[in-house]
Scaffold this motif. Structure first.
Motif, PDB file in Angstrom:
ATOM      1  N   ARG A  21      23.459  -6.071   4.582  1.00 52.06           N
ATOM      2  CA  ARG A  21      24.286  -7.514   4.410  1.00 52.06           C
ATOM      3  C   ARG A  21      24.608  -8.234   5.520  1.00 52.06           C
ATOM      4  N   ASP A  58      28.075 -11.610  -3.118  1.00 53.42           N
ATOM      5  CA  ASP A  58      26.552 -12.146  -2.538  1.00 53.42           C
ATOM      6  C   ASP A  58      26.750 -13.521  -2.065  1.00 53.42           C
ATOM      7  N   ARG A  89      26.946 -11.888   2.178  1.00 54.47           N
ATOM      8  CA  ARG A  89      25.499 -11.744   2.960  1.00 54.47           C
ATOM      9  C   ARG A  89      25.807 -12.650   3.983  1.00 54.47           C
TER      10      ARG A  89
END
Length: 390
Positions: free
Chosen positions: A208, A159, A182
């Motif tokens: 993403r 992330d 991301r």
């Protein structure tokens, strides 16, 4: 070298020993004079227009190879030295890349039909230097290794927010998303972005990856990582400070950036007139001294640097061979003149990496001295882990 002039007379130059032999025919009166005063541009245009043709089995690549192996004495000629001084004087004017002009110039090259690029690029449409472990690696393997190498250097964690400046057709964004990041990917080419969005969706990582149709100067935000591959060459010498300032502004406090670009191992130079006019208007391959000055001015640490010397030569060699094998299909998309221009372009840049001063460098940059691990081992550990997972 044998030159057959417009009157049909043959002129022979050099010994023909221990080097390439080339025969060309000039079809237009006065072409000799124009070639003398501006050989790089006039030779390319004459070949494109058919007023300079190759004879006795010679090819445009053979002609450029002959120039390439003789580039040192050729460049020392007084006329060539004068030309280089003129080009240096005009350099900043040619690279006055405001946002509107930069978008137009990028689209000049990257909004060509994607079907053209599919004729010579790998399946992932990677249009930048690959990473060859041996000269005999396939283009697909080398481009896959390049993506792995980049992701390993980025040291991504789940992330993490990544800004990609210059997203191409989406291969690196896909690979970073697959690694858990991301990604926000900037691009100024609608044609590229359309294909990239489809590829991201087909890869199942559309949740993403976000594509943004903006120039880097129009964008704001802060990220754990910033990555820019094959884009800095389009910035122009007058905008390197703005570019690195934007990289710095987009980094979080503990973040770092990876910049991958063509450079030169010689002092500052110019963009050749053929490349400037027909291929990459506004583009410029900077000397390392030109790159490090704005980096220093913006208070960025160079945490790592790697120089890839022959990797782009191998890459463009493979592109040129694939283009030649698919030349008929390229002519169906465009025309014969376009194909000759593309042949000249691919050969010229390939030989620039074989005999000239061009190379590729990768930098890791941060505002903090310890944002990047202090030992390079992390890159190799990450790379081994990524390769083991494939």
């Amino acid at each position: 070298m044998t030159v057959i002039d417009p009157r049909g007379n043959s002129h022979h130059f050099g010994t023909g020993v221990n080097g390439p032999s080339v025969t060309i025919r000039l079809h237009e009166k006065g072409l000799e004079r124009r070639l003398f005063f501006n050989p790089e541009l006039v030779a390319a245009e004459a070949y494109m227009d058919g007023t300079l043709t190759m004879e006795d089995g010679s090819t445009a690549h053979d002609l450029l190879m002959l120039f390439s192996v003789n580039r040192e004495p050729f460049g020392a000629h007084p006329v060539q030295s004068l030309q280089k001084r003129i080009w240096r004087f005009l350099k900043r004017r040619q690279q006055r890349n405001d946002v509107t002009r930069a978008k137009r110039q990028a689209r000049h090259h990257y909004d060509l039909s994607t079907d053209l690029y599919r004729l010579f690029l790998d399946e992932g449409l990677n249009y930048s230097c690959a990473y060859y472990r041996t000269p005999d690696d396939s283009l697909e393997d080398a481009q896959n290794a390049k993506l792995t190498h980049l992701v390993a250097k980025l040291d991504l964690e789940p992330d993490m927010e990544v800004l990609e400046i210059g997203g191409g057709w989406g291969s690196l964004a896909i690979r970073m998303a697959e690694a858990g990041a991301r990604v926000t990917s900037l691009n100024v080419s609608p044609e590229q972005m359309k294909i990239a969005e489809k590829r991201v969706k087909d890869a199942g990582v559309e949740d993403r990856v976000t594509f943004v149709l903006k120039d880097y100067r129009e964008f704001q935000g802060r990220f754990d990582r910033v990555v820019s591959v094959g884009m800095m060459e389009h910035v122009g010498i007058g905008n390197l400070g703005t570019y690195f300032g934007k990289v710095r502004a987009c980094l979080k406090d503990r973040g770092f950036a990876l910049v991958h670009s063509i450079g030169r191992m010689t002092p500052p130079g110019t963009t050749g007139p053929f490349i400037q006019k027909y291929i990459f208007p506004g583009g410029y391959v900077p000397a390392l001294s030109e790159v490090f000055e704005p980096i220093e001015r913006h208070g960025l640490w160079v945490c790592d640097m790697e120089v890839l010397r022959l990797h782009y030569y191998y890459t463009i060699r493979d592109w040129r061979r694939r283009f030649a094998a698919n030349r008929d299909k390229a002519a169906e998309l465009y025309d014969e003149r376009f194909c000759r221009m593309w042949e000249f372009y691919l050969s010229a840049v390939e030989l620039g990496f074989l005999h000239g001063s061009n190379m590729v460098f990768q930098l890791l940059l941060s505002t903090e001295r310890d944002a990047v691990p202090i030992l390079r081992d992390f890159m190799f550990d990450n790379e081994r882990a990524l390769n083991a997972g494939n």
